[in-house]
Write a protein that holds these residues in place. Sequence first.
Motif, mmCIF file in Angstrom:
data_model
loop_
_atom_site.group_PDB
_atom_site.id
_atom_site.type_symbol
_atom_site.label_atom_id
_atom_site.label_comp_id
_atom_site.label_asym_id
_atom_site.label_seq_id
_atom_site.Cartn_x
_atom_site.Cartn_y
_atom_site.Cartn_z
ATOM 1 N N THR A 159 23.497 -14.327 44.020
ATOM 2 C CA THR A 159 24.919 -14.674 43.992
ATOM 3 C C THR A 159 25.264 -14.990 42.544
ATOM 4 O O THR A 159 24.769 -15.974 41.976
ATOM 5 N N LEU A 160 26.069 -14.125 41.936
ATOM 6 C CA LEU A 160 26.377 -14.205 40.509
ATOM 7 C C LEU A 160 27.848 -14.560 40.318
ATOM 8 O O LEU A 160 28.704 -14.205 41.144
ATOM 9 N N ARG A 161 28.130 -15.209 39.194
ATOM 10 C CA ARG A 161 29.509 -15.557 38.867
ATOM 11 C C ARG A 161 29.764 -15.186 37.411
ATOM 12 O O ARG A 161 28.942 -15.442 36.533
ATOM 13 N N GLY A 162 30.911 -14.568 37.168
ATOM 14 C CA GLY A 162 31.288 -14.154 35.826
ATOM 15 C C GLY A 162 32.485 -13.232 35.893
ATOM 16 O O GLY A 162 33.010 -12.935 36.979
ATOM 17 N N ASP A 163 32.910 -12.739 34.734
ATOM 18 C CA ASP A 163 34.025 -11.801 34.739
ATOM 19 C C ASP A 163 33.520 -10.424 35.160
ATOM 20 O O ASP A 163 32.316 -10.155 35.175
ATOM 21 N N PHE A 164 34.474 -9.555 35.489
ATOM 22 C CA PHE A 164 34.109 -8.250 36.048
ATOM 23 C C PHE A 164 33.240 -7.448 35.088
ATOM 24 O O PHE A 164 32.235 -6.851 35.489
ATOM 25 N N SER A 165 33.594 -7.411 33.803
ATOM 26 C CA SER A 165 32.840 -6.604 32.838
ATOM 27 C C SER A 165 31.404 -7.099 32.702
ATOM 28 O O SER A 165 30.456 -6.308 32.634
ATOM 29 N N PRO A 194 39.788 -14.715 35.248
ATOM 30 C CA PRO A 194 39.020 -13.483 35.502
ATOM 31 C C PRO A 194 37.649 -13.726 36.111
ATOM 32 O O PRO A 194 36.846 -12.809 36.205
ATOM 33 N N GLN A 195 37.353 -14.964 36.501
ATOM 34 C CA GLN A 195 36.044 -15.256 37.079
ATOM 35 C C GLN A 195 35.978 -14.739 38.522
ATOM 36 O O GLN A 195 36.918 -14.921 39.307
ATOM 37 N N ALA A 196 34.858 -14.089 38.828
ATOM 38 C CA ALA A 196 34.636 -13.558 40.174
ATOM 39 C C ALA A 196 33.215 -13.904 40.602
ATOM 40 O O ALA A 196 32.370 -14.309 39.792
ATOM 41 N N GLU A 197 32.991 -13.758 41.869
ATOM 42 C CA GLU A 197 31.660 -14.051 42.425
ATOM 43 C C GLU A 197 31.157 -12.813 43.164
ATOM 44 O O GLU A 197 31.890 -12.202 43.945
ATOM 45 N N LEU A 198 29.909 -12.470 42.897
ATOM 46 C CA LEU A 198 29.287 -11.282 43.492
ATOM 47 C C LEU A 198 27.984 -11.686 44.157
ATOM 48 O O LEU A 198 27.113 -12.279 43.516
ATOM 49 N N GLN A 199 27.885 -11.376 45.433
ATOM 50 C CA GLN A 199 26.621 -11.551 46.156
ATOM 51 C C GLN A 199 26.066 -10.158 46.436
ATOM 52 O O GLN A 199 26.732 -9.320 47.052
ATOM 53 N N VAL A 200 24.858 -9.873 45.962
ATOM 54 C CA VAL A 200 24.278 -8.543 46.090
ATOM 55 C C VAL A 200 22.789 -8.667 46.393
ATOM 56 O O VAL A 200 22.112 -9.572 45.896
ATOM 57 N N ASP A 201 22.305 -7.764 47.238
ATOM 58 C CA ASP A 201 20.876 -7.694 47.569
ATOM 59 C C ASP A 201 20.247 -6.556 46.781
ATOM 60 O O ASP A 201 20.755 -5.425 46.784
ATOM 61 N N VAL A 202 19.155 -6.845 46.109
ATOM 62 C CA VAL A 202 18.379 -5.843 45.378
ATOM 63 C C VAL A 202 17.052 -5.689 46.111
ATOM 64 O O VAL A 202 16.298 -6.660 46.242
ATOM 65 N N THR A 203 16.770 -4.486 46.602
ATOM 66 C CA THR A 203 15.596 -4.284 47.456
ATOM 67 C C THR A 203 14.571 -3.393 46.770
ATOM 68 O O THR A 203 14.902 -2.571 45.907
#
Length: 248
Positions: A159-165, A194-203
């Motif tokens: 779960t990451l937080r930051g701007d889109f770029s 511009p802060q967003a949160e991304l939750q991603v699974d890396v398998t």
Amino acid sequence: MNALQRWLTRFDALSLRERLLVLAATLAVVLMGVYQIVLAPLQAGLHAKTQQWQMEQSKASALEGEIQALLASAPQQARSRLDTQRQAVAVLDQQLHAAGQRYPRQDELARWLRALLAERPGVRCVGFHTLPPQLVYPPQGEKNAPPGPRLYQSGVSLTLRGDFSSLLAYLQNVQQGPWRLQWGAWNYHVVNYPQAELQVDVTTYALDWSGQGPTPGEAGTGSSPDTGATGHGPSTLGAATAAARSAP
């Protein structure tokens, strides 16, 4: 009867020596007839049977020789075939190990993802946990599964937080890394522009040769946002990027 009497009369008129010669000649004729009628066919049949028996004996001797030759060469042929099969198995093992080295272990993947975060100051990790291994091959519940290595899928959920770029650059760094990885489920939403949160699974995948399965990693804590753009398993960053750009 007259003919027989005449023959007997003439026979009686012969001398003793002549009588013996006539009897000997008659006996010889009778014996020749018996031989030609009875003994000759029996002798011919016996000769044919003898030849047939000799031929069968020759075939049996030849077959016994072939069997002995096969028995003598069988161990060597079996060893040769076994060596060939062992070499083929060794080549397959090397190929499987080489293929397995193209995928990181779960702990290696976790350390590498954390190291990449240090190179991206605009990205902050607010949630991190490992995913439990899932058996891929042979399929779960399959009866009479063949012996051999087991293929498992595992990974890490970030779960990451930051701007889109910054988030996009981090994902591109992950995709361009030294290993073959796959994207699992993802969830993107804007927290405070511009802060967003991304939750991603890396398998990743792992080959297990013990048959007991890889040891699951330690579970961490993290957030699970429930709003914004979501997806599952894009093969490239294109689909995720397009969805993230359209997210509120």
